[in-house]
Scaffold this active site. Structure first.
Site, PDB file in Angstrom:
ATOM      1  N   ASP A   1       0.806  -1.235   0.000  1.00 18.07           N
ATOM      2  CA  ASP A   1       0.000   0.000   0.000  1.00 18.07           C
ATOM      3  C   ASP A   1       0.831   1.272   0.000  1.00 18.07           C
ATOM      4  OD1 ASP A   1       0.740  -0.233   2.683  1.00 18.07           O
ATOM      5  OD2 ASP A   1      -1.254   0.217   3.474  1.00 18.07           O
TER       6      ASP A   1
ATOM      7  N   ASP B   1      -5.070   0.187   6.436  1.00 16.86           N
ATOM      8  CA  ASP B   1      -5.737  -0.080   7.719  1.00 16.86           C
ATOM      9  C   ASP B   1      -6.890   0.887   7.955  1.00 16.86           C
ATOM     10  OD1 ASP B   1      -3.596  -1.745   7.816  1.00 16.86           O
ATOM     11  OD2 ASP B   1      -2.542  -0.673   9.410  1.00 16.86           O
TER      12      ASP B   1
HETATM   13  C1  GLA Z   1       0.774  -1.920   8.537  1.00 17.29           C
HETATM   14  C2  GLA Z   1       0.514  -0.574   7.866  1.00 17.29           C
HETATM   15  C3  GLA Z   1      -0.249  -0.756   6.547  1.00 17.29           C
HETATM   16  C4  GLA Z   1       0.425  -1.794   5.648  1.00 17.29           C
HETATM   17  C5  GLA Z   1       0.751  -3.068   6.432  1.00 17.29           C
HETATM   18  C6  GLA Z   1       1.572  -4.044   5.634  1.00 17.29           C
HETATM   19  O1  GLA Z   1      -0.425  -2.498   8.942  1.00 17.29           O
HETATM   20  O2  GLA Z   1      -0.210   0.288   8.723  1.00 17.29           O
HETATM   21  O3  GLA Z   1      -0.386   0.484   5.893  1.00 17.29           O
HETATM   22  O4  GLA Z   1       1.565  -1.262   5.048  1.00 17.29           O
HETATM   23  O5  GLA Z   1       1.447  -2.795   7.638  1.00 17.29           O
HETATM   24  O6  GLA Z   1       0.864  -4.506   4.531  1.00 17.29           O
END
Ligand code: GLA
Length: 376
Positions: free
Chosen positions: A18, A156
């Site tokens: 992301d 997230d």
């Molecule tokens: C954490 C970050 C997300 C993403 C994940 C890995 O959860 O907050 O933005 O990068 O790691 O996929």
């Protein structure tokens, strides 16, 4: 009195993509954070965390700097207030609020994004800000960057705010296109927490991000077409050009490029409830995170083994890694047997206390309603 709920998330596939303009496929889960709040006539905020038995206070007319705050939940609340005020140019209403949560902390299920999403919805309602959920997600991400010091992507916060019940959320983090993808009703989502607390997650996370940027800079030197992010590099181009990049950036790029392709394949596999394909893609994702991205650990690998041993359709680590939880997809008819066998097997492999949660895919953050009552 207002009551807001905001869910945690698991990611089905699309890990560490992301912040590379790539694709993700998370689902919001039935482990949630709830905030009950009463507005005040001034700009003071008094926030109590029932889960941690801690209280914090701050004033919206003089928002504290990140360096003035202790670590913990208050950073996320202040961060959201700061981001909302900066975006709208308004001073928000003071509140007295209590946070409670059944989301395990530090398990990689985005408990911090759930706190951010809950307060974003709360002030959006209380102050009639009329911000759409995508904008709220972006402001929560900004809060996390500035107030928690993690250069996270949008997954997230988007999952906690935009998900639909019974569906996973496909998000293209470049175009911000989203689509709800129905989950096969005969499959259960199981969150399998290794019990191993996440270690070094923040510094290693920011380091991975920098290594991806390094790979992009190196590829810009050899590819004619505009490469802005690893999203712009196809698996075919990767075969030709990755050898020109130095390690470890080469391995990091190989993971991201392969993972983006896996997300798109997974969408088709999910729509057809194609269990063998889903299994293959989840295992390939885990192997790539373990070997190329180097964010797994002994316990996450052991948990994937335990889940497969117990008959999961597929399993992989979920979230940033370095400890935390795995996701397993399991036939609902085999759920009880799966939970028993996976726990037994994991205990033979690792010294930590595992926890298993069979979750529903729920809707994104909202005011509490009859569908989502305030108290459990
Ligand atoms: C954490 C970050 C997300 C993403 C994940 C890995 O959860 O907050 O933005 O990068 O790691 O996929």
């Amino acid at each position: 009195m207002l009551c807001v709920r905001a869910p945690g998330r698991v990611n089905l596939i699309g890990e560490h993509t992301d912040y590379n303009d790539g694709y993700v496929l998370p689902a919001a889960i039935s482990l949630e954070t709830r905030v009950r709040a009463r507005s005040r006539n001034d700009t003071r905020c008094i926030i109590y965390s029932d889960t941690l038995d801690e209280q914090a206070e701050f004033d919206l007319s003089a928002i504290p700097e990140p360096s003035e705050l202790p670590s913990g939940f208050v950073r996320y609340v202040v961060g959201v207030a700061w981001a909302l005020q900066a975006h709208t140019g308004r001073t928000l209403t003071g509140i007295e609020a209590t946070i409670c949560s059944d989301l395990p902390l530090g398990a990689g299920l985005s408990s911090s994004a759930a706190v951010e999403a809950a307060f974003a919805v709360l002030w959006n309602t209380l102050d009639d800000l009329h911000l759409d959920k995508l904008t709220l997600a972006q402001l929560c991400q900004r809060a996390e960057h500035v107030y928690a010091g993690v250069q996270c992507g949008l997954m997230d916060q988007a999952a906690s705010l935009l998900s639909e019940a019974g569906h996973a959320l496909f998000l293209d983090t470049r175009t911000l296109f989203t689509q709800s993808v129905a989950l096969p009703p005969q499959w259960a989502i199981v969150v399998a927490d290794t019990g191993k607390p996440r270690a070094l997650a923040e510094s290693e996370y920011n380091l991975r991000r920098a290594q991806c940027e390094e790979a992009v800079a190196a590829l810009q030197g050899v590819l004619d077409e505009g490469v802005i992010a690893l999203r712009d590099v196809s698996p075919e181009q990767a075969m030709l050009y990755l050898s020109l990049i130095e390690e470890p950036a080469r391995r990091r790029a190989r993971h991201v490029i392969g993972e983006n392709a896996r997300v798109l394949e997974f969408l088709t596999a999910l729509r057809h409830a194609d269990a063998p394909r889903v299994r293959h893609l989840m295992l390939a994702s885990h192997a790539s995170l373990r070997d190329d991205y180097e964010v797994s650990c002994t316990e996450l690998d052991a948990m994937v083994d335990a889940c497969l041993h117990a008959g999961a359709i597929g399993a992989r680590m979920t979230g940033a890694g370095f400890g935390g939880a795995c996701i397993a997809l399991v036939e609902k008819t085999q759920l009880e047997q799966f939970l028993r066998q996976a726990e037994q097997h994991y205990r033979q492999l690792a010294p930590y206390e595992p926890r298993f949660y069979a979750c529903e895919a729920v809707g994104g953050a909202s005011l509490c309603s009859r569908e989502y009552p305030c108290a459990r």
